[in-house]
Design a protein around this motif. Structure first.
Motif, mmCIF file in Angstrom:
data_model
loop_
_atom_site.group_PDB
_atom_site.id
_atom_site.type_symbol
_atom_site.label_atom_id
_atom_site.label_comp_id
_atom_site.label_asym_id
_atom_site.label_seq_id
_atom_site.Cartn_x
_atom_site.Cartn_y
_atom_site.Cartn_z
ATOM 1 N N LEU A 1 -2.088 4.390 4.973
ATOM 2 C CA LEU A 1 -0.789 3.717 5.007
ATOM 3 C C LEU A 1 0.156 4.314 3.966
ATOM 4 N N PRO A 2 1.425 4.474 4.335
ATOM 5 C CA PRO A 2 2.387 4.988 3.352
ATOM 6 C C PRO A 2 2.718 3.925 2.303
ATOM 7 N N LEU B 1 -3.146 -4.210 10.316
ATOM 8 C CA LEU B 1 -4.013 -4.577 9.193
ATOM 9 C C LEU B 1 -5.390 -3.935 9.313
ATOM 10 N N LEU B 2 -5.729 -3.423 10.492
ATOM 11 C CA LEU B 2 -7.003 -2.740 10.687
ATOM 12 C C LEU B 2 -6.963 -1.281 10.248
ATOM 13 N N SER C 1 4.586 -2.753 8.218
ATOM 14 C CA SER C 1 5.180 -2.948 6.897
ATOM 15 C C SER C 1 4.363 -3.935 6.076
ATOM 16 N N LEU C 2 3.885 -4.985 6.721
ATOM 17 C CA LEU C 2 3.048 -5.954 6.018
ATOM 18 C C LEU C 2 1.763 -5.299 5.533
ATOM 19 N N ALA C 3 1.161 -4.475 6.364
ATOM 20 C CA ALA C 3 -0.065 -3.783 5.962
ATOM 21 C C ALA C 3 0.199 -2.881 4.756
ATOM 22 N N CYS C 4 1.362 -2.242 4.715
ATOM 23 C CA CYS C 4 1.703 -1.391 3.566
ATOM 24 C C CYS C 4 1.866 -2.216 2.295
ATOM 25 N N ILE D 1 8.974 0.950 3.917
ATOM 26 C CA ILE D 1 8.494 -0.426 4.123
ATOM 27 C C ILE D 1 9.673 -1.365 4.372
ATOM 28 N N PHE D 2 10.723 -1.252 3.544
ATOM 29 C CA PHE D 2 11.885 -2.113 3.728
ATOM 30 C C PHE D 2 12.598 -1.822 5.041
#
Length: 163
Positions: free
Chosen positions: A93-94, A86-87, A22-25, A100-101
């Protein structure tokens, strides 16, 4: 005791992975930018980071009194698995906000389950074995050695006298 730790580890690692994804998104629109972030984006990223690392912090806070190498390894692995998404390339990524939430909600629930339910079960199992050490040994030094064995190997020593 091993089962309690394995359940807690699985919950924490799943939460770390979902929170990291979720953070990456959330980070996707800002990857590769060198200009200063707007204040709202900075606050959003900070909040998302805090939510993503909750499972790792739950491991740390839930087991802060336990210093076995397995606990430190679980804390390290939860941190690594949180950063692993993060990679993933940004285009894979969606960007669906509900997804995400939902990921952040799952990471938060995972952190709460790790902190309150799983770590409590692990502590109770550990304390039960420590009490068994105290009742089965005659000296304080033997009881201390038995407790150290429990904290290291998650089981009672094989040479412990049965009462």
């Amino acid at each position: 005791m091993t089962a309690a730790f394995a359940i807690m580890a699985a919950i924490a690692l799943l939460g770390g992975l979902v929170g990291g994804a979720s953070l990456a998104c959330v980070l996707k629109p800002y990857r590769g930018r060198t200009d200063p972030l707007p204040r709202s984006a900075f606050i959003g990223l900070f909040g998302a980071t805090v939510l993503a690392v909750l499972p790792a912090m739950a491991v740390f806070l839930g087991l802060i009194d336990y210093e076995a190498p397995a606990t430190l390894l679980l804390f390290f692995c939860t941190g690594v698995i949180t950063a692993l998404p993060l990679l993933i390339p940004a285009e894979r990524l969606p960007r669906d906000a509900p997804l995400i939430f939902a990921g952040f909600a799952l990471a938060t629930l995972s952190a709460l389950a790790t902190l309150f339910w799983a770590s409590q079960g692990f502590r109770e199992a550990r304390e039960t074995l420590h009490r068994a050490c105290s009742t089965a040994t005659e000296t304080r030094s033997a009881a201390r050695a038995c407790r150290e064995h429990v904290d290291t190997h998650w089981s009672l020593p094989a040479d412990l006298p049965q009462t």
